[in-house]
Write a protein that holds these residues in place. Structure first.
Motif, PDB file in Angstrom:
ATOM      1  N   ILE A  18       0.707  70.752 124.446  1.00 41.61           N
ATOM      2  CA  ILE A  18       1.851  69.834 124.483  1.00 41.61           C
ATOM      3  C   ILE A  18       2.336  69.533 123.070  1.00 41.61           C
ATOM      4  O   ILE A  18       3.546  69.549 122.793  1.00 41.61           O
ATOM      5  CB  ILE A  18       1.482  68.537 125.230  1.00 41.61           C
ATOM      6  CG1 ILE A  18       1.332  68.811 126.731  1.00 41.61           C
ATOM      7  CG2 ILE A  18       2.537  67.454 124.994  1.00 41.61           C
ATOM      8  CD1 ILE A  18       0.804  67.649 127.524  1.00 41.61           C
ATOM      9  N   LYS A  57       6.079  70.491 121.510  1.00 45.58           N
ATOM     10  CA  LYS A  57       6.964  69.488 120.909  1.00 45.58           C
ATOM     11  C   LYS A  57       7.318  69.868 119.475  1.00 45.58           C
ATOM     12  O   LYS A  57       8.465  69.665 119.038  1.00 45.58           O
ATOM     13  CB  LYS A  57       6.302  68.113 120.977  1.00 45.58           C
ATOM     14  CG  LYS A  57       6.226  67.553 122.390  1.00 45.58           C
ATOM     15  CD  LYS A  57       5.653  66.145 122.425  1.00 45.58           C
ATOM     16  CE  LYS A  57       5.700  65.574 123.823  1.00 45.58           C
ATOM     17  NZ  LYS A  57       5.157  64.196 123.890  1.00 45.58           N
ATOM     18  N   GLU A  84      -1.240  64.210 132.289  1.00 45.08           N
ATOM     19  CA  GLU A  84      -0.793  64.355 130.904  1.00 45.08           C
ATOM     20  C   GLU A  84       0.450  65.241 130.825  1.00 45.08           C
ATOM     21  O   GLU A  84       1.368  64.964 130.052  1.00 45.08           O
ATOM     22  CB  GLU A  84      -1.913  64.924 130.039  1.00 45.08           C
ATOM     23  CG  GLU A  84      -1.601  64.901 128.557  1.00 45.08           C
ATOM     24  CD  GLU A  84      -2.782  65.291 127.699  1.00 45.08           C
ATOM     25  OE1 GLU A  84      -2.641  65.260 126.463  1.00 45.08           O
ATOM     26  OE2 GLU A  84      -3.851  65.629 128.254  1.00 45.08           O
ATOM     27  N   THR A 115       3.438  63.260 132.354  1.00 48.43           N
ATOM     28  CA  THR A 115       3.888  62.202 131.444  1.00 48.43           C
ATOM     29  C   THR A 115       4.768  62.765 130.340  1.00 48.43           C
ATOM     30  O   THR A 115       5.718  62.114 129.882  1.00 48.43           O
ATOM     31  CB  THR A 115       2.682  61.479 130.824  1.00 48.43           C
ATOM     32  OG1 THR A 115       1.909  60.886 131.863  1.00 48.43           O
ATOM     33  CG2 THR A 115       3.126  60.391 129.854  1.00 48.43           C
ATOM     34  N   ASN A 116       4.470  63.979 129.915  1.00 44.21           N
ATOM     35  CA  ASN A 116       5.195  64.587 128.793  1.00 44.21           C
ATOM     36  C   ASN A 116       6.275  65.566 129.239  1.00 44.21           C
ATOM     37  O   ASN A 116       6.893  66.231 128.402  1.00 44.21           O
ATOM     38  CB  ASN A 116       4.208  65.308 127.874  1.00 44.21           C
ATOM     39  CG  ASN A 116       3.360  64.342 127.066  1.00 44.21           C
ATOM     40  OD1 ASN A 116       3.796  63.843 126.033  1.00 44.21           O
ATOM     41  ND2 ASN A 116       2.142  64.072 127.542  1.00 44.21           N
TER      42      ASN A 116
END
Length: 263
Positions: free
Chosen positions: A179, A183, A223, A226-227
């Motif tokens: 993740i 990003k 996780e 959420t992202n």
């Protein structure tokens, strides 16, 4: 060219190959793995893998191109080959190769708008192989495996991927690490999930994109959700609410390719 011959099942190299085939720990500790079959070995060479030994059975392997291999060539008996071969359709050739470092730090994305396939905790070698075949067919920029349950050089993965494990960049890491990497690359994260989802065909995949799939049993971890930039779903018209993970991934990836006008 260095040619040898092995006639005994008790030979140390034969024992090493059997261990490499059966034990992930041995593959990890030695940095070697086994490839069986002409096509798979050819794809590994095209993928810039280094072969340390090539073993062939003279009564099965009929090609006269052994000089093509710039490594140690070893002739083995049919008895030894049948002990080592894990496929019904044998071609008489096996190689030992050096593993690559599949860490995220080694991943090089050449495209300004990469398309990435991410799989979280895939367990079945057949599914992993099918995901890698999809990645090759769609020519994605890389495959990322979060929280892997086995190493990508498992012989069952190599076999089920028909060698596509060698044709695309592969990186592994924890969910958190991947993740963070996505990003940093400014990749939109589209998670295949049942909740808070939009139909997959309504999303724009033309910019930097990561399509994320989980296991059929548990889906994606919190996780990821959420992202997620946006959860996506493949609308179902039957009685079930999910597809095989490799089928789902293929539908999503090829929609992204359609939008990018590459197919």
């Amino acid at each position: 060219m260095n040619f040898k011959e092995i006639t005994s099942l008790q030979n140390s190299l034969i024992k090493k190959i059997l261990q490499l085939q059966n034990k992930s720990r041995v593959r990890k500790n030695t940095g070697h793995f086994v490839i069986e079959g002409k096509r798979e070995i050819s794809l590994a060479l095209k993928g810039n893998y280094t072969l340390t030994q090539v073993l062939y059975c003279e009564t099965i392997y009929k090609d006269n191109n052994l000089e093509f291999f710039d490594t140690e060539i070893i002739k083995i008996s049919r008895e030894i080959y049948q002990k080592l071969a894990q496929r019904d359709s044998t071609e008489g050739i096996i190689a030992i190769a050096e593993s690559k470092n599949n860490s995220l730090s080694n991943l090089k994305l050449k495209s300004k708008s990469p398309l990435l396939l991410v799989a979280e905790a895939p367990e079945k070698p057949g599914n992993i192989g099918a995901l890698l075949r999809t990645a090759d067919a769609a020519n994605v920029d890389a495959v990322l495996i979060a929280n892997p349950k086995t190493d990508v050089y498992n012989p069952n993965i190599i076999r089920s991927s028909v060698g596509c494990v060698f044709t695309k960049q592969i990186a592994t890491g924890t969910t958190s690490e991947i993740i963070e990497f996505l990003k940093e690359q400014n990749c939109a994260i589209y998670c295949a999930a049942l909740t808070a989802s939009k139909p997959y065909q309504t999303i724009d995949y033309t910019k930097s994109t990561a399509i994320v799939v989980g296991t059929e049993a548990t889906g994606l971890s919190d996780e990821w959700l959420t992202n997620s930039t946006q959860n996506i779903i493949i609308p179902m018209q039957g009685q079930i609410d999910s597809l095989n993970v490799s089928v789902s991934a293929a539908i999503l990836i090829f929609e992204a390719k359609r939008q990018r006008n590459f197919i």
